[in-house]
Design a protein around this motif. Structure first.
Motif, PDB file in Angstrom:
ATOM      1  N   LEU A  87     -13.555   7.440  -1.288  1.00 19.24           N
ATOM      2  CA  LEU A  87     -13.316   7.509   0.278  1.00 19.24           C
ATOM      3  C   LEU A  87     -13.054   6.029   0.756  1.00 19.24           C
ATOM      4  O   LEU A  87     -12.046   5.955   1.653  1.00 19.24           O
ATOM      5  N   VAL A  88     -13.839   5.100   0.584  1.00 23.86           N
ATOM      6  CA  VAL A  88     -13.896   3.765   0.764  1.00 23.86           C
ATOM      7  C   VAL A  88     -12.492   3.467   0.548  1.00 23.86           C
ATOM      8  O   VAL A  88     -11.899   2.255   1.321  1.00 23.86           O
ATOM      9  N   GLU A  89     -12.077   3.406  -0.671  1.00 26.42           N
ATOM     10  CA  GLU A  89     -10.930   2.936  -1.410  1.00 26.42           C
ATOM     11  C   GLU A  89      -9.509   3.590  -0.415  1.00 26.42           C
ATOM     12  O   GLU A  89      -8.832   2.899  -0.291  1.00 26.42           O
ATOM     13  N   ALA A  90      -9.609   5.010  -0.230  1.00 29.95           N
ATOM     14  CA  ALA A  90      -8.649   5.453   0.335  1.00 29.95           C
ATOM     15  C   ALA A  90      -8.516   5.026   1.957  1.00 29.95           C
ATOM     16  O   ALA A  90      -7.519   4.812   2.560  1.00 29.95           O
ATOM     17  N   GLN A  91      -9.784   4.937   2.625  1.00 27.15           N
ATOM     18  CA  GLN A  91      -9.449   4.304   3.970  1.00 27.15           C
ATOM     19  C   GLN A  91      -8.975   2.673   4.009  1.00 27.15           C
ATOM     20  O   GLN A  91      -8.183   2.670   4.945  1.00 27.15           O
ATOM     21  N   ALA A 116       0.858  -1.240   0.039  1.00 31.69           N
ATOM     22  CA  ALA A 116      -0.037   0.007   0.145  1.00 31.69           C
ATOM     23  C   ALA A 116       0.985   1.404   0.080  1.00 31.69           C
ATOM     24  O   ALA A 116       0.174   2.401  -0.204  1.00 31.69           O
ATOM     25  N   ARG A 117       2.162   1.035   0.440  1.00 33.93           N
ATOM     26  CA  ARG A 117       3.092   2.172   0.425  1.00 33.93           C
ATOM     27  C   ARG A 117       3.877   2.566  -0.884  1.00 33.93           C
ATOM     28  O   ARG A 117       4.539   3.523  -1.054  1.00 33.93           O
ATOM     29  N   PHE A 118       3.646   1.657  -1.836  1.00 34.41           N
ATOM     30  CA  PHE A 118       4.373   1.541  -2.992  1.00 34.41           C
ATOM     31  C   PHE A 118       4.213   2.682  -3.892  1.00 34.41           C
ATOM     32  O   PHE A 118       3.075   3.488  -4.034  1.00 34.41           O
ATOM     33  N   ALA A 119       5.339   3.376  -4.312  1.00 34.18           N
ATOM     34  CA  ALA A 119       5.258   4.816  -5.048  1.00 34.18           C
ATOM     35  C   ALA A 119       5.638   4.456  -6.519  1.00 34.18           C
ATOM     36  O   ALA A 119       7.019   3.762  -6.449  1.00 34.18           O
ATOM     37  N   ASN A 120       5.189   4.780  -7.775  1.00 38.65           N
ATOM     38  CA  ASN A 120       5.806   4.550  -8.813  1.00 38.65           C
ATOM     39  C   ASN A 120       6.994   5.425  -9.140  1.00 38.65           C
ATOM     40  O   ASN A 120       7.344   6.299  -8.585  1.00 38.65           O
ATOM     41  N   LEU A 175      -6.736   1.640   1.964  1.00 36.16           N
ATOM     42  CA  LEU A 175      -5.362   1.863   2.032  1.00 36.16           C
ATOM     43  C   LEU A 175      -4.686   2.366   3.210  1.00 36.16           C
ATOM     44  O   LEU A 175      -3.424   1.950   3.599  1.00 36.16           O
ATOM     45  N   LEU A 176      -5.235   3.275   4.031  1.00 33.98           N
ATOM     46  CA  LEU A 176      -4.919   3.772   5.293  1.00 33.98           C
ATOM     47  C   LEU A 176      -4.596   2.428   6.298  1.00 33.98           C
ATOM     48  O   LEU A 176      -3.670   2.514   6.975  1.00 33.98           O
ATOM     49  N   GLU A 177      -5.601   1.638   6.231  1.00 34.74           N
ATOM     50  CA  GLU A 177      -5.841   0.626   7.250  1.00 34.74           C
ATOM     51  C   GLU A 177      -4.632  -0.439   6.956  1.00 34.74           C
ATOM     52  O   GLU A 177      -4.010  -0.939   7.740  1.00 34.74           O
ATOM     53  N   LYS A 178      -4.317  -0.378   5.488  1.00 38.13           N
ATOM     54  CA  LYS A 178      -2.893  -1.196   4.957  1.00 38.13           C
ATOM     55  C   LYS A 178      -1.765  -0.790   5.322  1.00 38.13           C
ATOM     56  O   LYS A 178      -0.885  -0.955   4.877  1.00 38.13           O
ATOM     57  N   GLY A 179      -1.409   0.526   5.701  1.00 37.94           N
ATOM     58  CA  GLY A 179      -0.314   1.267   5.967  1.00 37.94           C
ATOM     59  C   GLY A 179       0.207   2.288   5.160  1.00 37.94           C
ATOM     60  O   GLY A 179       1.217   2.697   5.089  1.00 37.94           O
ATOM     61  N   ALA A 180      -0.795   2.711   4.355  1.00 35.95           N
ATOM     62  CA  ALA A 180      -0.411   3.788   3.303  1.00 35.95           C
ATOM     63  C   ALA A 180       0.022   5.394   4.022  1.00 35.95           C
ATOM     64  O   ALA A 180      -0.743   5.430   5.011  1.00 35.95           O
ATOM     65  N   GLU A 181       0.903   5.805   3.348  1.00 33.27           N
ATOM     66  CA  GLU A 181       1.270   7.110   4.002  1.00 33.27           C
ATOM     67  C   GLU A 181       0.466   8.292   3.637  1.00 33.27           C
ATOM     68  O   GLU A 181       0.322   8.153   2.290  1.00 33.27           O
ATOM     69  N   VAL A 182       0.231   9.158   4.565  1.00 30.10           N
ATOM     70  CA  VAL A 182      -0.507  10.404   4.189  1.00 30.10           C
ATOM     71  C   VAL A 182       0.423  11.565   3.760  1.00 30.10           C
ATOM     72  O   VAL A 182       0.140  11.890   2.512  1.00 30.10           O
ATOM     73  N   TRP A 183       1.566  11.701   4.280  1.00 33.75           N
ATOM     74  CA  TRP A 183       2.445  12.783   3.968  1.00 33.75           C
ATOM     75  C   TRP A 183       3.403  12.180   2.999  1.00 33.75           C
ATOM     76  O   TRP A 183       4.400  12.238   3.349  1.00 33.75           O
ATOM     77  N   LEU A 242      -2.792   5.801  -2.600  1.00 36.60           N
ATOM     78  CA  LEU A 242      -3.732   6.507  -1.915  1.00 36.60           C
ATOM     79  C   LEU A 242      -3.723   7.916  -2.431  1.00 36.60           C
ATOM     80  O   LEU A 242      -5.039   8.405  -2.746  1.00 36.60           O
ATOM     81  N   MET A 243      -2.947   8.420  -3.486  1.00 35.12           N
ATOM     82  CA  MET A 243      -2.984   9.605  -4.125  1.00 35.12           C
ATOM     83  C   MET A 243      -4.002   9.500  -5.166  1.00 35.12           C
ATOM     84  O   MET A 243      -4.829  10.368  -5.407  1.00 35.12           O
TER      85      MET A 243
END
Length: 248
Positions: A206-210, A186-190, A212-220, A197-198
């Motif tokens: 919203l649901v998809e973003a939530q 979930a944190r992978f960036a291309n 990803l956040l639950e799976k450790g995606a970074e907000v910042w 998440l972006m």
């Protein structure tokens, strides 16, 4: 032949020629002098026949005709040196640069994809001219069953992570869940710094973003354009924490 596409009789003749070679290779009796003559010309004729079969196979897959596509590949498989000819067939590309497997993924044809992978030796991680795998193709269209098949057959980690980004972009929640269950990051960036998440946030999902956040995606985080989460989604997700927006 019309516009370079073999007619039905031509395709049947091509498959028939492959069957002749299969019979010859198996030591079966040939029933006529005409057939014996064809057998003597087996190598160049089968090469030409395989070209016709390739065109017909791509056409069948493009039309979503799984039954006809399977008949064609079975005929090649049963011909003399069938395994070698299948590899030639499945390494070839159509005008768009797609292999048969990638085209089948695009058309959501799980039965054909399963045969190509399990019996015909197709590579699950083969890429089109743009570097896109069959898994990424299936995820783009939201085809969960084909996505799961590719994951179970050994899709590599890079393909999983890229597939997660495109699934998030199009809001394919079921595909996202399947990818995450099979190890997508979930944190992978291309290469541009864009994350799943972006993609979800920029489209207000919203649901998809939530998820990803639950799976450790970074907000910042920020991509090469300096864009992080959209203000709208950040308000939806973090109003209680008074986090208003992220534009880095």
């Amino acid at each position: 032949m019309r516009d370079g596409v073999p007619s039905a009789p031509q395709t049947l003749a091509a498959v028939g020629a492959l069957a002749v070679v299969a019979a010859a290779g198996a030591g079966l009796p040939l029933l006529s002098r005409a057939v014996s003559s064809e057998a003597r010309l087996a190598s160049p004729q089968v090469e030409a026949s395989l070209k016709d079969v390739r065109v017909s196979l791509f056409r069948a897959v493009a039309n979503g005709d799984s039954a006809n596509a399977l008949r064609l590949v079975h005929a090649v498989q049963q011909s003399h040196n069938g395994a070698e000819r299948l590899l030639q067939l499945f390494s070839s590309r159509n005008g768009a640069g797609h292999t048969v497997l990638i085209q089948a993924a695009k058309r959501d044809m799980p039965e054909l994809c399963r045969f190509l992978l399990d019996e015909a030796g197709a590579d699950v991680n083969q890429r089109d001219v743009n570097g896109k795998t069959a898994l990424e193709t299936a995820a783009t269209s939201g085809f969960e069953s084909v996505t799961r098949l590719f994951l179970e057959r050994g899709a590599d980690s890079e393909s999983k992570d890229k597939a997660l980004i495109v699934a998030a972009h199009f809001g394919h929640l079921a595909v996202m869940k399947t990818l995450l269950q099979h190890g997508a990051n979930a944190r992978f960036a291309n290469k541009n710094g864009t994350t799943a998440l972006m993609r979800a946030s920029q489209r207000g999902m919203l649901v998809e973003a939530q998820l990803l956040l639950e799976k450790g995606a970074e907000v910042w985080t920020a991509n090469v354009r300096g864009c992080g989460l959209s203000a709208k989604l950040t308000l939806d997700l973090y109003a209680e924490k008074e986090m208003l927006m992220v534009w880095l």
